[in-house]
Design an enzyme around this catalytic site. Structure first.
Site, PDB file in Angstrom:
ATOM      1  N   GLU A  41     -25.412  39.038  34.006  1.00 40.51           N
ATOM      2  CA  GLU A  41     -25.238  37.586  33.897  1.00 40.51           C
ATOM      3  C   GLU A  41     -26.621  36.955  33.809  1.00 40.51           C
ATOM      4  O   GLU A  41     -27.510  37.304  34.581  1.00 40.51           O
ATOM      5  CB  GLU A  41     -24.509  37.008  35.127  1.00 40.51           C
ATOM      6  CG  GLU A  41     -23.061  37.456  35.246  1.00 40.51           C
ATOM      7  CD  GLU A  41     -22.351  36.940  36.499  1.00 40.51           C
ATOM      8  OE1 GLU A  41     -22.731  35.878  37.027  1.00 40.51           O
ATOM      9  OE2 GLU A  41     -21.420  37.634  36.946  1.00 40.51           O
ATOM     10  N   GLU A  44     -19.626  41.172  42.638  1.00 41.24           N
ATOM     11  CA  GLU A  44     -19.953  40.463  43.879  1.00 41.24           C
ATOM     12  C   GLU A  44     -19.105  40.901  45.069  1.00 41.24           C
ATOM     13  O   GLU A  44     -18.415  40.087  45.678  1.00 41.24           O
ATOM     14  CB  GLU A  44     -19.768  38.953  43.668  1.00 41.24           C
ATOM     15  CG  GLU A  44     -20.736  38.352  42.660  1.00 41.24           C
ATOM     16  CD  GLU A  44     -22.138  38.184  43.206  1.00 41.24           C
ATOM     17  OE1 GLU A  44     -22.310  38.118  44.433  1.00 41.24           O
ATOM     18  OE2 GLU A  44     -23.069  38.129  42.385  1.00 41.24           O
TER      19      GLU A  44
END
Ligand code: IPT
Length: 991
Positions: free
Chosen positions: A496, A432
């Site tokens: 994820e 991220e």
């Protein structure tokens, strides 16, 4: 310039990063690999002197003065916020300070640590001080002299302290600063914790050489033989290399030429997560005056993309992974070796074969365990700058050359330390952090050191500098598309998915189905392994805190409580679901002209099934075994599907359902790998037998009482509610049934809540009585109650008719019919539930059911639930989610019994058709109100909810909503429930 704001300096006097290994004086020590036997090993873990300051500048400059002022003590390793200093704070994305890189707040918590130790070095030896993890910036001083500094919290830092060392009474000071320019790279979704949080130790380089070892294994054509390459760097010493297997020397390895040795090893055992064969390379180093030994464990394995698929030793693999943070509910980032071992053992037990070290390198020991037990690892760099996303300039530093050194440093240090672990199959550049040139630079720097592994970075949306294409929380439709788009594309993984926050995730089977269907999709990693909640004792009870509970603002509340294991380390229901969905052995039952065939598919990638024992068992619905058989499976090869005829079995009397249960166990250990169940024979349907009886009916003001010598029912004629139902003077139903459309919201409902509560007011139902009659029949009494049930300000609702038929011996047959009445345009697209709540006598604290179990199950999360007869106490049916929410439902319940502790009295309930049942010793309102597990207010009655249905769980707290089939719609229904008292005397009569 403050060094902790200087982006050009990642460290000062820190030694080069090298692979994790130890030096030993004797061969035996090297083979035993005990850390304590390391040459010059001295652990500096333990109690240190400590003092906490509000800014680094406040720290006295004079060493002696500072040393004297360290008048408190703290454990090392630890996080100071969990030792009473500073402030606990949890944020997911936000930096808790203004974004003005590389600058950080002037008020910058600082912990100064002091430790006194003795340590002797001989001439020519060097003493190395090693920190495995310090958050975030730290400076080291010894005996008043400055040694150096380092950044990068979850990375190792080593310093040579030989120069200022004395044999006795060394005074070591470590000044740890909370915020640094490096903090801009450490914005992972976790608690902000600081301090020396991983072990500290000393060891010696007896010949003074800080050498490094790099092992690589390259298969030769056909993957039989391998080329073993060993490089020893930064040394002038000579070395002899030997290959050991299980403590035995199996051969000498070719000598080093220019620091490099190449040896062909014929047919070694290969390392995969399913066959974690390890070898040990023993390097016998000829130091200046003495020999010493360095053992390095490694495996023969190759990672390569072949025809767009990630392959290990030439074979495509499928990743059934989890994301794991370093976390402990008492100690924060401090994780013991025992806990790491327990994590790895649990992962193996639950059919997990891969782990992503989200979002930073773990302690070295963790990778040793992954090598040994067999787990594929994505080793992730300590790098996340998520908070920039909200500024609109997400790539602010990721695409800024000034920061390149910092990015590259984090990648290089990870790779250098971990490069010899066979378990690591991919390096991850971080998480991220948008995209940019600094990632390209990291990619290049990593490939230079190690080109034998793949590189992963989810933020690289074009897969420009990532060898695999990664997405997260992708919905089913998108995932299918990615699967179909395989031509010439990079392999895909879901780094994820399956957000395990609270009750859920649902829908894992569908993910698995899609990923198994397309060769491009090679599996994924569930978010996440362990709930990151903090253990607190209050009023003698243990409870768990999350964001906001420490008055920390802003915070992301319980978004950190999203693991597959509860803080007390008990596996959640979701972990059992994961185990089943990730099962490596798939079974189907095929019926061909009266012959039953069992189809067994081996979903392992490397091993056959010859080590597996199948326990086949025909059971009745009470769990009684009618026939069983053990069978060792033949060598069904990876991917192979084989069919076996099996004995058929049937019973004549047809009073119970008959199931075939299959349990696949490891022959050697008896460990259950997976299980399955098939319904073989449905019992003959029987009509309940109702005895007729006469009742006395009394009407008095608002009440209608129906009774005879054994039972008594009281209705409120105004509300139409049954207010009491008793048998032989013992009250069973204290109130109900009341219709409900609500459940105590689960985390995965969070995005529906506003609409459910503020547009459709699903939690605010009220009833309008439309009719109330009773009638004497030939067999008893019938009471009919007609109601309109609707929610506040809604133009839609339900016409509900409840028909109570009272018979002899306390038997009650309740028939409920619901018809939606929609007189409007706006209606909810999904309902949490349609159910009926009964308040029942709390004396009846034991619950048995024939339905799905043993654990809670919901429509999109029941792969691991099987039909059977189960027993529990009402109290134990509560599932203690850290943030209280709907829990404990059981689907497909055909009948259930509620009994008192001594089993002297109770009630049997039969549902037609089978329904979902939940029973708790609190109301759903009390559950909803509680913010922590210890705050649920118990009610003086038990609440039994019989659901027509509930919506599934989905994983919408961070992922897709429930699939269409698991979204409950407004719909008509009919259901029938029979209540029958159970008395011990009567039971005895039967025998
Ligand atoms: C994703 C993060 O990578 C992870 O650290 C965690 O925060 C997870 O979400 C949610 O629990 S990022 C999100 C934008 C999908």
């Amino acid at each position: 310039m403050k060094p902790w704001e200087n982006i050009h300096a990642v460290a000062d006097n820190r030694l080069q990063p090298v692979a994790a290994f130890n030096r030993y004086q004797t061969l035996q020590d090297a083979l035993d690999m005990e850390e304590e036997a390391t040459i010059g090993f001295q652990s500096l873990n333990g109690l240190w002197q400590f003092r906490y300051f509000h800014t680094p500048e406040e720290v006295p400059q004079n060493f002696i003065e500072l040393w004297k002022s360290l008048n408190e003590q703290i454990e090392v390793p630890s996080c100071w916020q969990l030792k009473g200093y500073d402030q606990m704070h949890y944020t997911d994305v936000l930096y808790p300070f203004p974004i003005n890189p590389p600058f950080v707040p002037t008020e910058n918590p600082t912990g100064v640590y002091g430790y006194e130790f003795d340590y002797e070095v001989n001439k020519g030896e060097r003493a190395i001080l090693q920190f495995e993890g310090v958050s975030a910036y730290f400076e080291v001083y010894l005996n008043g002299e400055y040694i150096g500094f380092s950044k990068g919290s979850r990375l190792e830092s080593r310093f040579d302290i030989s120069e200022y060392l004395k044999p006795n009474g060394n005074q070591l000071i470590v000044k740890v600063v909370k915020w640094s320019d490096g903090t801009y790279l450490e914005d992972q979704d976790m608690w902000w914790l600081s301090g020396i949080f991983r072990p500290v130790r000393l060891y010696k380089l007896i010949d003074g050489e800080d050498l490094d070892i790099q092992i690589d294994t390259q298969p030769q054509e056909g993957y039989e033989d391998f080329q073993l390459s060993v490089q020893i760097k930064h040394t002038k010493s000579n070395a002899r290399l030997y290959l050991y297997e299980n403590g035995k020397r199996i051969r000498e390895v070719n000598p080093l030429i220019d620091g490099k040795s190449l040896t062909t090893i014929l047919a070694p055992k290969r390392w995969t997560a399913e066959t974690p064969h390890l070898y040990t390379l023993i390097c016998e180093i000829e130091g200046k005056d003495d020999f010493y030994f360095i053992p390095v464990k490694f495996g023969f394995r190759e990672v390569r993309i072949i025809q767009n698929q990630i392959c290990i030793n030439g074979v495509p693999i499928f990743l059934n992974g989890v994301n794991r943070h370093d976390f402990n509910p008492k100690n924060g980032l401090v994780v013991s070796r025992e806990q790491m071992k327990s994590d790895v053992e649990m992962m193996k037990t639950f059919n997990i074969n891969a782990v992503r070290t989200a979002h930073y390198p773990n302690q070295s020991y963790f990778y040793e365990l992954c090598d040994e037990y067999g787990l594929y690892v994505i080793d992730e760099a300590d790098l996340e700058c998520h908070g920039f996303e909200n500024t609109g300039v997400y790539d602010w530093i990721s695409d800024n050359q000034l920061w390149e050194k910092q990015y590259v440093d984090r990648g290089v240090r990870m790779v250098e330390r971990d490069k010899n672990h066979p378990s690591i199959i991919m390096w991850s550049l971080g998480n991220e952090s948008s995209s940019g040139q600094n990632f390209t630079a990291m990619y290049g720097a990593i490939k230079q050191i190690d080109s034998s592994r793949l590189i992963h970075y989810e933020g690289d949306k074009q897969a420009a500098y990532s060898d695999v294409y990664t997405t997260m929380y992708t919905n089913y439709e998108k995932l299918e598309q990615l699967g179909k788009l395989s031509e010439g594309r990079k392999p895909h993984i879901l780094c994820e998915y399956g957000h395990a926050m609270g009750n859920g995730p649902g829908g894992l089977e569908e993910y698995q189905r899609i990923m198994r269907k397309y060769s491009r999709l090679q599996g994924g990693f569930i978010w996440e392994w362990y709930d990151q909640a903090i253990e607190i004792e209050r009023d003698g009870e243990t409870t768990y805190f999350y964001g906001g509970d420490f008055k920390d603002t802003p915070n992301n509340s319980n978004f950190c409580v999203d693991g597959l294991i509860h803080p007390d380390r008990s596996p959640s229901t979701a972990l059992y679901e994961v185990k089943k969905v990730f099962e490596p052995i798939k079974t189907e039952l095929i019926q061909e002209n009266k012959q039953l065939k069992l189809s067994i598919q081996n979903l392992y990638d490397f091993i056959d099934l010859s080590t597996i024992q199948l326990e086949l068992c025909y059971l009745n619905e009470e769990g009684g075994c009618l026939f069983s058989k053990m069978k060792n499976l033949p060598a069904i090869l990876p991917g192979e599907i084989r069919q076996f005829p099996i004995e058929t079995f049937s019973v004549q009397d047809g009073t119970q359902d008959i199931y075939l249960r299959l349990r696949f166990k490891q022959q050697e250990t008896g460990h259950l790998v997976t299980e399955n169940q098939f319904l073989i024979q449905k019992k003959k349907s029987t009509e309940p037998h109702f005895e007729s009886a006469k009742f006395k009916v009394e009407q008095e003001h608002m009440k209608l009482t129906i009774q005879n010598e054994s039972s008594k029912a009281v209705f409120n004629q105004v509300t139409g509610l049954l207010e009491t139902y008793a048998y032989q003077g013992e009250v069973f139903i204290q109130q109900g049934p009341r219709m409900t459309l609500w459940r105590a919201p689960i985390d995965n409902d969070m995005y529906q809540l506003k609409e459910w509560q503020e547009t459709f007011f699903l939690n605010k139902l009220s009833e309008q009585l439309r009719g109330f009659d009773y009638q004497e029949t030939a067999d008893g009494i019938t009471v009919s109650v007609r109601k309109y049930v609707g929610a506040l300000n809604q133009g839609w609702g339900y016409e509900v008719e409840l028909t109570y038929n009272f018979f002899g011996k306390g038997m009650l047959n309740l028939f409920i019919e619901g018809k939606p009445k929609i007189n409007c345009v706006e209606i909810p697209k999904m309902l949490p539930r349609i159910g009926f709540e009964f308040q029942v006598n709390q004396q009846l604290s034991e619950f048995s059911w024939y339905g799905l179990g043993p654990r809670e199950n919901y429509s999109d999360s029941k792969a691991s639930a099987f039909m059977g007869t189960y027993h529990s106490t009402v109290e134990n049916l509560h599932v203690p989610y850290v943030f209280p929410q709907e829990n404990g439902a059981h689907m497909n319940v055909e009948y259930a019994a509620l009994q008192d502790g001594k089993k002297e009295s109770g009630w049997k309930l039969s549902m037609n058709p089978p329904r979902m049942l939940t029973i708790h010793d609190y109301t759903k309102e009390a559950l909803e109100k509680a913010m922590h597990s210890d705050e649920i207010e118990k009610s003086p009655f038990n609440v039994l909810t019989i659901d027509i249905a509930q919506s599934g769980l989905g994983s919408n707290s961070c992922g897709p909503e429930q699939q269409e089939a698991h979204r409950l719609k407004i719909q008509p229904f009919v259901t029938e429930i029979n209540f029958e008292p159970m008395k011990r005397e009567e039971k005895q009569d039967e025998h």
